[in-house]
Design a protein around this motif. Sequence first.
Motif, mmCIF file in Angstrom:
data_model
loop_
_atom_site.group_PDB
_atom_site.id
_atom_site.type_symbol
_atom_site.label_atom_id
_atom_site.label_comp_id
_atom_site.label_asym_id
_atom_site.label_seq_id
_atom_site.Cartn_x
_atom_site.Cartn_y
_atom_site.Cartn_z
ATOM 1 N N ALA A 83 61.461 -0.270 -46.358
ATOM 2 C CA ALA A 83 62.564 0.683 -46.309
ATOM 3 C C ALA A 83 62.715 1.174 -44.876
ATOM 4 N N TYR A 84 63.935 1.622 -44.552
ATOM 5 C CA TYR A 84 64.221 2.206 -43.240
ATOM 6 C C TYR A 84 64.572 3.681 -43.463
ATOM 7 N N ALA A 85 63.748 4.559 -42.893
ATOM 8 C CA ALA A 85 63.895 5.995 -43.148
ATOM 9 C C ALA A 85 64.488 6.700 -41.932
ATOM 10 N N THR A 86 65.318 7.694 -42.202
ATOM 11 C CA THR A 86 65.907 8.538 -41.164
ATOM 12 C C THR A 86 65.614 9.992 -41.498
ATOM 13 N N VAL A 87 65.128 10.740 -40.510
ATOM 14 C CA VAL A 87 64.853 12.168 -40.677
ATOM 15 C C VAL A 87 65.628 12.931 -39.611
ATOM 16 N N ARG A 88 66.301 14.006 -40.054
ATOM 17 C CA ARG A 88 67.011 14.896 -39.142
ATOM 18 C C ARG A 88 66.491 16.316 -39.348
ATOM 19 N N ILE A 89 66.342 17.029 -38.254
ATOM 20 C CA ILE A 89 65.854 18.408 -38.309
ATOM 21 C C ILE A 89 66.896 19.310 -37.663
ATOM 22 N N TYR A 90 67.401 20.257 -38.447
ATOM 23 C CA TYR A 90 68.341 21.257 -37.959
ATOM 24 C C TYR A 90 67.599 22.576 -37.756
ATOM 25 N N ILE A 91 67.834 23.199 -36.622
ATOM 26 C CA ILE A 91 67.282 24.514 -36.343
ATOM 27 C C ILE A 91 68.451 25.488 -36.222
ATOM 28 N N ARG A 92 68.480 26.442 -37.170
ATOM 29 C CA ARG A 92 69.553 27.456 -37.212
ATOM 30 C C ARG A 92 70.930 26.804 -37.145
ATOM 31 N N GLY A 93 71.108 25.767 -37.947
ATOM 32 C CA GLY A 93 72.398 25.119 -38.101
ATOM 33 C C GLY A 93 72.709 24.053 -37.086
ATOM 34 N N GLU A 94 71.853 23.869 -36.082
ATOM 35 C CA GLU A 94 72.115 22.897 -35.023
ATOM 36 C C GLU A 94 71.180 21.697 -35.177
ATOM 37 N N LEU A 95 71.745 20.496 -35.103
ATOM 38 C CA LEU A 95 70.931 19.295 -35.162
ATOM 39 C C LEU A 95 70.123 19.201 -33.873
ATOM 40 N N ARG A 96 68.793 19.363 -34.001
ATOM 41 C CA ARG A 96 67.936 19.402 -32.824
ATOM 42 C C ARG A 96 67.084 18.140 -32.666
ATOM 43 N N PHE A 97 66.940 17.362 -33.733
ATOM 44 C CA PHE A 97 66.021 16.220 -33.653
ATOM 45 C C PHE A 97 66.386 15.224 -34.745
ATOM 46 N N GLN A 98 66.336 13.935 -34.409
ATOM 47 C CA GLN A 98 66.465 12.905 -35.436
ATOM 48 C C GLN A 98 65.771 11.626 -34.987
ATOM 49 N N LEU A 99 65.176 10.929 -35.949
ATOM 50 C CA LEU A 99 64.657 9.585 -35.757
ATOM 51 C C LEU A 99 65.305 8.718 -36.829
ATOM 52 N N ARG A 100 65.991 7.686 -36.391
ATOM 53 C CA ARG A 100 66.814 6.890 -37.290
ATOM 54 C C ARG A 100 66.159 5.550 -37.594
ATOM 55 N N ASN A 101 66.311 5.132 -38.851
ATOM 56 C CA ASN A 101 65.983 3.770 -39.289
ATOM 57 C C ASN A 101 64.575 3.343 -38.869
ATOM 58 N N THR A 102 63.603 4.194 -39.174
ATOM 59 C CA THR A 102 62.205 3.861 -38.896
ATOM 60 C C THR A 102 61.678 2.955 -40.000
ATOM 61 N N TYR A 103 61.064 1.860 -39.595
ATOM 62 C CA TYR A 103 60.597 0.829 -40.532
ATOM 63 C C TYR A 103 59.333 1.300 -41.236
ATOM 64 N N MET A 104 59.384 1.346 -42.569
ATOM 65 C CA MET A 104 58.214 1.655 -43.380
ATOM 66 C C MET A 104 57.939 0.438 -44.256
ATOM 67 N N PRO A 105 56.826 -0.268 -44.012
ATOM 68 C CA PRO A 105 56.657 -1.612 -44.591
ATOM 69 C C PRO A 105 56.513 -1.658 -46.098
ATOM 70 N N SER A 106 55.832 -0.677 -46.699
ATOM 71 C CA SER A 106 55.591 -0.763 -48.142
ATOM 72 C C SER A 106 55.026 0.558 -48.629
ATOM 73 N N GLU A 107 54.905 0.665 -49.944
ATOM 74 C CA GLU A 107 54.382 1.897 -50.517
ATOM 75 C C GLU A 107 52.962 2.162 -50.008
ATOM 76 N N GLY A 108 52.631 3.460 -49.952
ATOM 77 C CA GLY A 108 51.322 3.864 -49.467
ATOM 78 C C GLY A 108 51.289 4.217 -47.998
ATOM 79 N N HIS A 109 52.369 3.931 -47.253
ATOM 80 C CA HIS A 109 52.408 4.265 -45.832
ATOM 81 C C HIS A 109 52.959 5.682 -45.638
ATOM 82 N N PHE A 110 52.405 6.353 -44.645
ATOM 83 C CA PHE A 110 52.830 7.717 -44.330
ATOM 84 C C PHE A 110 53.308 7.763 -42.883
ATOM 85 N N TRP A 111 54.442 8.434 -42.684
ATOM 86 C CA TRP A 111 55.061 8.576 -41.365
ATOM 87 C C TRP A 111 55.016 10.047 -40.960
#
Length: 656
Positions: A603-631
């Motif tokens: 799966a390809y995961a994307t995480v975005r972090i908003y601080i007080r309504g403003e998009l401050r951080f994102q990492l897009r389409n990070t490769y997670m190979p299979s179940e059991g992996h932690f990012w």
Amino acid sequence: MFNPLLPSTPSAGRLSSLLLPLAMMLLVGAVGCGDDDGDDGNLSGLDAPSILVSPSSFNFPDTPIGERETTTLIISNTGGSVLNITEMELIDESPTPQFRRGQGFLSTLQIPEGESHEFSVSYIPLTPDPARAEVRMRTNDPNNAEVIVELNTPQLGPQIFANQIVRFNRVPAGEEAWTLNTVQNIGTTPLNISQILISQNTDFDMSFPAPGADPSDLESDTEQWPEVLEPGEAFDIRVWFRPINNNPSSGEITILSNDPNRSTFSLDLLGNSGAPCMEVNQGEVLDFGASSAGQVGRRSVVITNCSAETPLELTNVFLSENPDSIFDLNLDPLGGDPDDAPVIIDPSRSATFQVLFAPVSETASYEAKLTIESNDTVASPYEIALLGEGTDNECPVAVAEGRILNTTRTFTEGTALPLNTIELLGGSSFDPDGQIDFYEWSILESPENSQARLSPSPNQVDPTLYLDLAGTYVVELMVYDNQGVASCGEPATVTIQAIPEDDVHIQLVWDAPGVANPTPDAGVDLDLHYLHPSGRWNGEGSVYWNNRFPNWGNPEDERDDPRLDIDDTCCGGPENINHSNPESGLEYGVGVYYFTDRGLGAAYATVRIYIRGELRFQLRNTYMPSEGHFWHVANIRWPSTDVYRRDVIDFGFPVQ
């Protein structure tokens, strides 16, 4: 020198008494002379031979059983007198001798000062097991009376080799492509292949060209691979890619063999990866139908970059076959004319422009062609046929408004919270000389990765729109009267800004290329985690699906407690965690756990972090190979509001 084996006689005793003083005189004289010359007094050291063997040890490479591998060694005399090697022998420690003396290998030899001697040793393996031998020399070098050169060999065996990434840059949906990947045995013993398996992603398939067949002869392909590869032999796997859509896709081929180091050998399959991808919402025909003569009809064209990795460049948008300029373009929403400078559309984003239609006759039909050029080599140039006809019927007027569900205030531009539902209102639309017969709502813009849809249908008078992600949504309304004439004039749009109200808003979405149509029984599950510094991942002090509403901070105050709003178990998210009033002086962690893949792969995961309504951080389409992996994605410090990238993927939860 006194020899205890000789009889003691008076003459012998007198000789000893005479020799001893003489020896003492010579010793003193030698020391005195040495002091005068200023050296160390070791004359024998200056004149002694000195041995140097190169290489000082040698590791033989992989050598097939029964074949010969030879190495050459050089003995150099770097001293001041002749080097005498009184004994040189090859000591083979193998149970069955596998080393042989070669040319120049002598039992004794003399090497003058400043000169060298070459000799060779051969290795002929008889078994796959490692072997060892020594070349041992005895010399007159006062500092190296015995010299040993170690000879070692590797563990022999099969070794599989192939390109481990099979990439298809761009294949349109519904078409197919193939490529050959060669599997080789670069080892020294036979490679036995027991299984070749392919992942469940139906976009990919494999077949095996028959031995000796023309690689382009697809009809000769079989489903059977060679079960044994002798050293140096190879075979081809034909990898097929037949995508059902334009999205990036991934899969895996697994080869099981007797390679002692890589008994499980994987080939990563990547499709529609690394190339720009263009999708156009209007298809290949844009029909304005009947439009009022003297009025301007408008249609919005939405171009989406369907690549998750590579920017799309629009290089030209133009009209042709357009007599009397009945059709025209409004490229302002693109930010300019691509003919002047390329318009860049970021991965997974969209851009919009408008096609205008202004018929001058009430009875004529009109045609033209719209061409869109881009750096998508498959879809460019993209051509759309433009159709329309004039009428004396007045065009209806579309009126679009929106309001947050269960509220009364309406707007055309407004704000809401993520996860709010917007009720879209088209009932104020009207027709000056007839009645509205058909409504057509369309989403022109939504946040990246949004799955927002108009419910229950885009053809309702008042559909709803669920704001699944933070960001901007733009919805347009077109209406048609009872004679099929579309609304004209300025477009009727509703713009909604979905802005988080919490101090911290964390968003997770994902895409699994191996899942064509995710459902609860056929999808992959990723989980968003949010960690208190005194807690542990997947336990107390962590917000996730099994601890959605913990009590943090002041136990009497719920306003400082985080919460998980959504737990999506199959379908790409989103999952949202919100937190207001974080504790001062603490650093909170953000992570993602691949809970289950149901055998469907990465799966390809994307995480975005908003601080007080403003998009401050994102990492897009990070490769997670299979179940059991932690990012471990990032950490958030409070009250500085700084977000620090971690971006570390491991198997299993980190130990606190």
